[in-house]
Design a protein around this motif. Structure first.
Motif, mmCIF file in Angstrom:
data_model
loop_
_atom_site.group_PDB
_atom_site.id
_atom_site.type_symbol
_atom_site.label_atom_id
_atom_site.label_comp_id
_atom_site.label_asym_id
_atom_site.label_seq_id
_atom_site.Cartn_x
_atom_site.Cartn_y
_atom_site.Cartn_z
ATOM 1 N N VAL A 1 134.532 9.465 117.433
ATOM 2 C CA VAL A 1 135.119 8.558 116.431
ATOM 3 C C VAL A 1 136.417 7.954 116.958
ATOM 4 C CG1 VAL A 1 134.144 9.724 114.415
ATOM 5 C CG2 VAL A 1 136.325 10.521 115.361
ATOM 6 N N ASP B 1 124.259 2.835 105.145
ATOM 7 C CA ASP B 1 124.329 3.461 106.465
ATOM 8 C C ASP B 1 123.216 2.915 107.349
ATOM 9 O OD1 ASP B 1 122.912 6.623 105.298
ATOM 10 O OD2 ASP B 1 121.932 4.801 106.000
ATOM 11 N N SER C 1 138.996 7.423 114.841
ATOM 12 C CA SER C 1 140.077 7.975 114.028
ATOM 13 C C SER C 1 139.564 9.322 113.501
ATOM 14 C CB SER C 1 140.440 7.026 112.877
ATOM 15 O OG SER C 1 141.731 7.332 112.399
ATOM 16 N N PRO D 1 128.869 12.756 110.631
ATOM 17 C CA PRO D 1 129.381 11.536 109.991
ATOM 18 C C PRO D 1 128.285 10.504 109.790
ATOM 19 C CG PRO D 1 130.149 11.674 112.263
ATOM 20 C CD PRO D 1 129.463 12.956 111.956
ATOM 21 N N SER E 1 137.500 1.868 103.076
ATOM 22 C CA SER E 1 138.180 1.782 104.375
ATOM 23 C C SER E 1 139.571 2.425 104.322
ATOM 24 C CB SER E 1 138.295 0.323 104.851
ATOM 25 O OG SER E 1 138.954 0.269 106.104
ATOM 26 N N TRP E 2 139.722 3.433 103.425
ATOM 27 C CA TRP E 2 140.981 4.175 103.260
ATOM 28 C C TRP E 2 142.041 3.331 102.546
ATOM 29 C CZ3 TRP E 2 140.007 9.122 104.038
ATOM 30 C CH2 TRP E 2 138.937 9.434 104.897
ATOM 31 N N ARG F 1 137.312 10.394 110.398
ATOM 32 C CA ARG F 1 135.943 9.856 110.293
ATOM 33 C C ARG F 1 134.902 10.831 110.836
ATOM 34 N NH1 ARG F 1 137.075 3.945 113.075
ATOM 35 N NH2 ARG F 1 138.900 3.386 111.853
ATOM 36 N N TYR G 1 125.679 9.484 116.593
ATOM 37 C CA TYR G 1 126.825 10.370 116.800
ATOM 38 C C TYR G 1 126.730 11.048 118.161
ATOM 39 C CZ TYR G 1 130.583 13.595 115.434
ATOM 40 O OH TYR G 1 131.766 14.293 115.354
#
Ligand code: KE4
Length: 436
Positions: free
Chosen positions: A29, A56, A31, A43, A68-69, A34, A18
């Motif tokens: 990110v 992860d 989007s 994140p 993935s939404w 996220r 990050y």
């Protein structure tokens, strides 16, 4: 389940990644949601996913309810999808020319959605909604659009607006960079409030080009249309010569193979599809009445284009995905799994004496921290957000990956097993007790 995450929402490598990301990508990110800003955690960077699980970059495993939404209704890395994409990639990744796969996908969409006589493939839900808005304005010759407070239709300028000062007033911009006079061509009214919508039509008589709505809202958490609400909007739009646009980017192929319009028996004039329709690759669609769709270039005067529209890899993922989903048994399984999850969460909250309201349609749901019904955005904002934040962290720590925002949904896939649901419910009970 592999080694659980050592600390809520963050692991060493994610922190380092990050920091690197932050130096070269705005907010680290691609989007905003996220970034885990709402839950104030670092994140989690993902390395891989398969079925209902994601891993992860530290190797911690999670049961995934973000999917993935929305796209991953089959589960991650479904073999049929992976092999189709691998085969397609070997033939080239993009031609910028028509392919038979696009026609097959368009035919699948038209047969699944009787309201869709013609469809244009695009690369994102934003493009689909933006094109639908442009078509509504071109078809009616009118300028004003109506959207519901709390619904999200992507980030095109006309949709980045917030309610004006008075009831059914013209909107103001909700994002920097959106000109005030453009924002003022969108009116926003509360979801499930047919009275204010009717008032808006009266107030802006003869100027309303179209109404865009998520037939089941899922961007303020899941909020269901009240009985008769969608029918009343349909009638209003027909009477007022306004184009009714169902934004089914989330609900399409999700709440039913034919989307919310199949579930509620409503024929919109235009439909936006995304997420599932692309099988997890960048593919979305806008479709509807032929007399409206034929206004699109090269046939008509409404310009719309896209270098990667109908991309062969995306189409290669989409066709086998929709082919698998056309089996009604899929939606029976999704209903069983999601109902078991919702009942388990409600039971766990009751045992922990935490008031929650769970809104669910099919395999999307949201657990709101409130003892009241949640029927619009004001109801959502009145929920206990600190409790959501603590719940999110406690679930992540137990290897359950939820949307890092109270304004999103949980997505159940065909890959979620009974054991996954049981583990999730047990983790939720622990989390509810922790946030008391
Ligand atoms: P995209 O441009 O992100 O493909 O789609 C925009 C969009 C349009 N309509 C609806 C109903 C949507 O839900 C979306 C996008 N959904 C969000 C999550 N709720 C995408 C996640 C993100 O923004 O990163």
């Amino acid at each position: 389940m592999g080694e659980q995450s050592k600390q809520p929402g963050c692991c060493k490598r994610s922190e380092l990644a990050y920091e690197r990301a932050f130096r070269v990508i705005p907010g680290g990110v691609n989007s905003p949601v996220r970034a885990f800003r709402e839950v104030q955690l670092c994140p989690v960077f993902i390395r891989s996913a398969r079925g209902s699980r994601i891993w992860d970059i530290d190797g911690s495993e999670y049961i995934d309810y973000v999917g993935s939404w929305g796209p991953m209704i089959l589960g991650h890395a479904h073999p049929a999808v992976v092999s189709a994409v691998q085969q397609a990639a070997a033939l080239g990744t993009s031609y910028g020319a028509p392919t038979e796969g696009e026609v097959e996908l368009a035919q699948r969409i038209c047969s699944a959605y009787p309201s869709i006589q013609k469809v244009r493939l695009v690369s994102s839900g934003t493009e689909a909604a933006m094109t639908a808005a442009r078509l509504a304005r071109a078809y009616t010759g009118k300028d004003i659009l109506i959207k519901m407070i709390g619904c999200y239709h992507g980030h095109c300028d006309s949709m980045l607006v917030k309610a004006g000062s008075g009831v059914a007033e013209l909107s103001t911009a909700s994002s920097a960079g959106v000109p005030a006079d453009l924002a003022a061509k969108t009116v926003t009214v509360a979801y499930n409030d047919i009275h204010t919508l009717t008032l808006a039509f009266k107030k802006h008589q003869g100027q309303i080009a179209g109404v865009l709505i998520e037939p089941v809202a899922a961007n303020m958490g899941v909020v269901l249309p009240q009985p008769g609400y969608l029918q009343q909007i349909r009638q209003l739009c027909s009477e007022q010569n306004a184009v009714l646009v169902f934004d089914e980017v989330i609900t399409g192929f999700r709440v039913a193979f034919g989307g919310a319009q199949q579930l509620y028996g409503i024929q919109p004039d235009l439909t936006c599809l995304g997420k599932i329709v692309g099988g997890g690759l960048p593919c979305a669609a806008v479709g509807g009445r032929q007399d409206i769709m034929d206004m699109l270039a090269p046939l008509g005067p409404v310009y719309q284009a896209g270098t990667l529209s109908g991309n062969p890899l995306a189409v290669a993922a989409a066709n086998p995905s929709l082919n698998l989903l056309q089996d009604p048994a899929c939606y029976q399984k999704l209903e069983q799994s999601a109902a078991a999850l919702a009942e388990g969460l409600a039971d766990a909250a009751r045992k922990a004496a935490i008031p929650v309201t769970i809104n669910r349609v099919g395999s999307i749901m949201t657990c709101f921290f409130t003892d009241r019904p949640v029927q619009n955005f004001d109801d959502v904002k009145a929920c206990n957000m600190p409790r959501f934040k603590a719940f999110f962290a406690a679930m992540l720590q137990q290897g359950i990956y939820l949307a890092p925002s109270a304004f999103e949904a949980m997505f159940v896939s065909l890959a979620h097993t009974t054991e996954d649901i049981e583990k999730t419910v047990s983790a939720a009970y622990n989390a509810f007790r922790k946030i008391l």
